[in-house]
Design a protein around this motif. Structure first.
Motif, PDB file in Angstrom:
ATOM      1  N   TRP A  80      20.746  55.376  18.252  1.00 16.17           N
ATOM      2  CA  TRP A  80      19.902  55.347  17.053  1.00 16.17           C
ATOM      3  C   TRP A  80      19.786  53.913  16.567  1.00 16.17           C
ATOM      4  N   TYR A  81      18.625  53.314  16.800  1.00 19.24           N
ATOM      5  CA  TYR A  81      18.448  51.875  16.598  1.00 19.24           C
ATOM      6  C   TYR A  81      18.600  51.441  15.144  1.00 19.24           C
ATOM      7  N   LYS A  82      18.433  52.362  14.193  1.00 23.94           N
ATOM      8  CA  LYS A  82      18.559  51.994  12.778  1.00 23.94           C
ATOM      9  C   LYS A  82      20.002  52.008  12.289  1.00 23.94           C
ATOM     10  N   GLY A  83      20.865  52.703  13.008  1.00 17.01           N
ATOM     11  CA  GLY A  83      22.277  52.686  12.669  1.00 17.01           C
ATOM     12  C   GLY A  83      22.717  53.762  11.688  1.00 17.01           C
ATOM     13  N   ILE A  84      24.002  53.698  11.333  1.00 19.58           N
ATOM     14  CA  ILE A  84      24.645  54.673  10.448  1.00 19.58           C
ATOM     15  C   ILE A  84      24.774  54.080   9.049  1.00 19.58           C
ATOM     16  N   GLN A  85      24.305  54.831   8.072  1.00 17.67           N
ATOM     17  CA  GLN A  85      24.358  54.378   6.686  1.00 17.67           C
ATOM     18  C   GLN A  85      25.699  54.699   6.030  1.00 17.67           C
TER      19      GLN A  85
ATOM     20  N   LEU B 230      22.391  58.837   8.552  1.00 14.05           N
ATOM     21  CA  LEU B 230      21.736  57.793   9.325  1.00 14.05           C
ATOM     22  C   LEU B 230      20.726  57.033   8.469  1.00 14.05           C
ATOM     23  N   TYR B 231      20.448  55.814   8.864  1.00 16.82           N
ATOM     24  CA  TYR B 231      19.318  55.105   8.273  1.00 16.82           C
ATOM     25  C   TYR B 231      18.029  55.697   8.836  1.00 16.82           C
TER      26      TYR B 231
ATOM     27  N   ILE C 222      25.650  55.404  17.537  1.00 14.58           N
ATOM     28  CA  ILE C 222      25.572  53.936  17.537  1.00 14.58           C
ATOM     29  C   ILE C 222      24.784  53.440  18.749  1.00 14.58           C
ATOM     30  N   LYS C 223      24.990  54.082  19.897  1.00 12.56           N
ATOM     31  CA  LYS C 223      24.304  53.663  21.121  1.00 12.56           C
ATOM     32  C   LYS C 223      22.814  53.974  21.099  1.00 12.56           C
TER      33      LYS C 223
ATOM     34  N   LYS D 221      30.026  59.678  16.851  1.00 11.51           N
ATOM     35  CA  LYS D 221      29.709  58.394  16.216  1.00 11.51           C
ATOM     36  C   LYS D 221      29.279  57.369  17.261  1.00 11.51           C
ATOM     37  N   HIS D 222      29.989  57.316  18.375  1.00 16.94           N
ATOM     38  CA  HIS D 222      29.649  56.373  19.442  1.00 16.94           C
ATOM     39  C   HIS D 222      28.268  56.680  20.017  1.00 16.94           C
TER      40      HIS D 222
END
Length: 284
Positions: free
Chosen positions: A157-162, A175-176, A154-155, A150-151
């Motif tokens: 993938w610029y779109k983040g976690i959905q 992911l987004y 987050i570091k 997860k960390h």
């Protein structure tokens, strides 16, 4: 056994073999080629524990297991990867290391062939990080791995976690965006995919997990390789990232090579006119 070929590898079997291969054939067969008896027996044991064996064909230097269901073309995605984790773990304990995983046929619906080399026995834990659909990462391993992955996401993938969830001993991140879709080769998503995988590999390595290989165990055309990592039971040290480099190389379109996170000296080495790409590819 229907599609089972008639083979005779006695000439090879009579000599000491330091390699053997595993073939996931058709939709329901597992083949061992030039594997020693200890591998044949251990593979049978793992299959009996994880799957069902319908029948078995044994010839000189060749064993084929006909399995129940259609494991290589089915919805048992996570179950198959759990099976491969168990199989790899047993092989390493017997001293057989995965050296290559590759597709040897020019067909869309083919699984990889695995090649193993004899080495010293090694007691290891094996986990799998599976890339699924167009936007999911599934982690098949102990819960202590979940925050690491997860960390990393987050570091990198610029779109983040959905969304995230745990089911059937599998941790899933949605992911987004669509990082695993390659329909637009120069999209920002596509360019960031290698960076995402690199970050996962680096963070796993730092915690003592060594990358073993990428394996495609599904005949579905939309399937992706799953990443397998091992952690040695006798190695309690944390790996030093300062002494280890990670970078990715991708082959794009018909004539583009991309280096991701490569150090400057590595780029100079690859571009060296005497022994780099320019010396090997005369077209420039």
């Amino acid at each position: 056994m229907g599609c089972t070929p008639s083979v005779n590898l006695e000439a090879f079997e009579s000599t000491e073999q330091n390699y053997f291969s595993v073939q996931m054939y058709g939709s329901d067969r597992l083949r061992l080629i030039l594997a020693p008896n200890e591998i044949n027996n251990s593979t049978r044991d793992v299959l009996n524990a994880k799957w069902s064996i319908i029948s078995e064909d044994v010839q000189k230097g060749f064993v084929e297991f006909l399995l129940g269901g259609r494991p290589w073309y089915s919805d048992y995605n996570s179950q198959i990867k759990h099976f491969l984790c168990s199989l790899l773990q047993v092989y390493y304990e017997l001293g057989w290391y995965l050296k290559a995983s590759t597709d040897l046929e020019r067909q869309d619906k083919e699984t990889d062939v695995l090649f193993f080399q004899k080495n010293r026995p090694l007691k290891s834990s094996i986990i799998c990080i599976s890339l699924n659909s167009s936007d999911k990462i599934k982690v098949l391993g102990p819960k202590i791995i979940y925050p690491i992955i997860k960390h990393s996401v987050i570091k990198s993938w610029y779109k983040g976690i959905q969304d995230e969830q745990v089911f059937e001993n599998v941790y899933e991140l949605k992911l987004y965006g669509n990082p695993w879709n390659d329909w637009l080769k120069d999209s920002q998503d596509y360019l960031n995919c290698p960076l995402l995988i690199l970050e996962i590999m680096k963070d796993m390595f730092k915690k003592g997990w060594i990358f073993v290989g990428a394996i495609d165990s599904s005949q579905r055309q939309s399937s992706l390789n799953a990443l397998y990592f091992r952690k040695d039971a006798e190695d309690n040290e944390i790996n030093d990232l300062e002494k280890t480099r990670f970078f990715a190389m991708s082959l794009n379109k018909s004539n583009i090579i991309r280096l991701h996170k490569a150090d400057h000296d590595l780029k100079l080495l690859i571009l060296n006119p005497q022994y780099g790409i320019k010396s090997l590819w005369k077209s420039g």
